[in-house]
Design a protein around this motif. Structure first.
Motif, short mmCIF file in Angstrom:
data_model
loop_
_atom_site.label_atom_id
_atom_site.label_comp_id
_atom_site.label_asym_id
_atom_site.label_seq_id
_atom_site.Cartn_x
_atom_site.Cartn_y
_atom_site.Cartn_z
N LYS A 49 0.84 -1.19 0.00
CA LYS A 49 0.00 0.00 0.00
C LYS A 49 0.88 1.25 0.00
CE LYS A 49 -3.76 -2.38 2.24
NZ LYS A 49 -4.50 -2.60 3.45
N GLN A 51 0.52 5.14 -1.55
CA GLN A 51 -0.25 6.15 -2.25
C GLN A 51 0.68 6.92 -3.18
OE1 GLN A 51 -2.23 8.76 0.49
NE2 GLN A 51 -3.61 7.18 1.21
N ASP A 52 0.16 7.24 -4.35
CA ASP A 52 0.90 8.05 -5.34
C ASP A 52 2.27 7.46 -5.66
OD1 ASP A 52 -1.22 9.92 -5.37
OD2 ASP A 52 -0.41 10.87 -3.56
N GLY A 66 6.32 8.30 -3.04
CA GLY A 66 4.99 7.90 -2.64
C GLY A 66 4.90 7.89 -1.13
N ASP A 69 2.21 2.98 3.75
CA ASP A 69 1.36 2.90 4.93
C ASP A 69 2.15 2.58 6.20
OD1 ASP A 69 1.90 0.24 4.29
OD2 ASP A 69 -0.13 -0.45 4.70
N GLU A 97 3.38 6.87 6.47
CA GLU A 97 2.18 7.29 7.20
C GLU A 97 2.34 7.04 8.70
OE1 GLU A 97 -2.36 5.75 7.18
OE2 GLU A 97 -1.47 6.16 5.21
#
Length: 157
Positions: A49, A51-52, A66, A69, A97
């Motif tokens: 996972k 993002q971007d 990116g 997660d 994250e």
């Protein structure tokens, strides 16, 4: 995390063997985009996972951006890219994250086995399943690790 070095000619053959006719006639920029797409597909296929996710390839260097997660996902993405034949360095520009301690990396050499590595890093050979689990899904069998492959060695809780 920075720049990571790998053994260029060891690793998974994400790019295939030999060049197709189209690849032989393609320019460097087109080949770099094709390699980046194949690496992105490899990361996504493993279910990480990010993002971007954005990957660029320049010669034998892969740069990745990116938001992962977790720190573990970030490190696994770096290993997927670096443990690809033809990639010598990975420039990590990802963010995370959820912050957690960084793992160490170990380059597997002939004569290594997971329990020996666990003894070196943890002082306990029976902790080898921690290393195996930390490198899934890239590792599917603890006996199928090749010299030059880089493994995550996470901190023990």
């Amino acid at each position: 995390m920075g720049l990571f070095s790998f053994i260029k000619n060891a690793g998974a053959k994400v790019f295939g063997i030999g060049k197709t006719t189209a690849e032989e006639t393609a320019d460097e920029a087109t080949l770099a985009k094709q390699k980046a797409t194949k690496l992105s597909n490899a990361v996504e296929t493993l279910g990480f996972k990010v993002q971007d996710l954005n990957i660029e390839v320049n010669s034998d260097n892969a740069t990745v951006w990116g938001q992962a997660d977790s720190q573990a996902t970030r490190e696994k993405v770096i290993l997927v890219l670096g443990n690809t034949e033809g990639i010598a360095t990975v420039d990590d520009r990802m963010t995370v994250e959820i912050s957690e301690p960084e793992a160490q990396f170990h380059t597997f050499v002939k004569g290594d086995y997971l329990s020996k590595i666990a003894k070196k890093y943890y002082g306990d050979a029976m902790k080898y399943p921690v290393i195996f689990e930390a490198n899934k899904p890239m590792l599917t069998n603890p006996d199928n690790i090749y010299p030059g492959q880089v493994l995550r060695i996470p901190a023990l809780d």
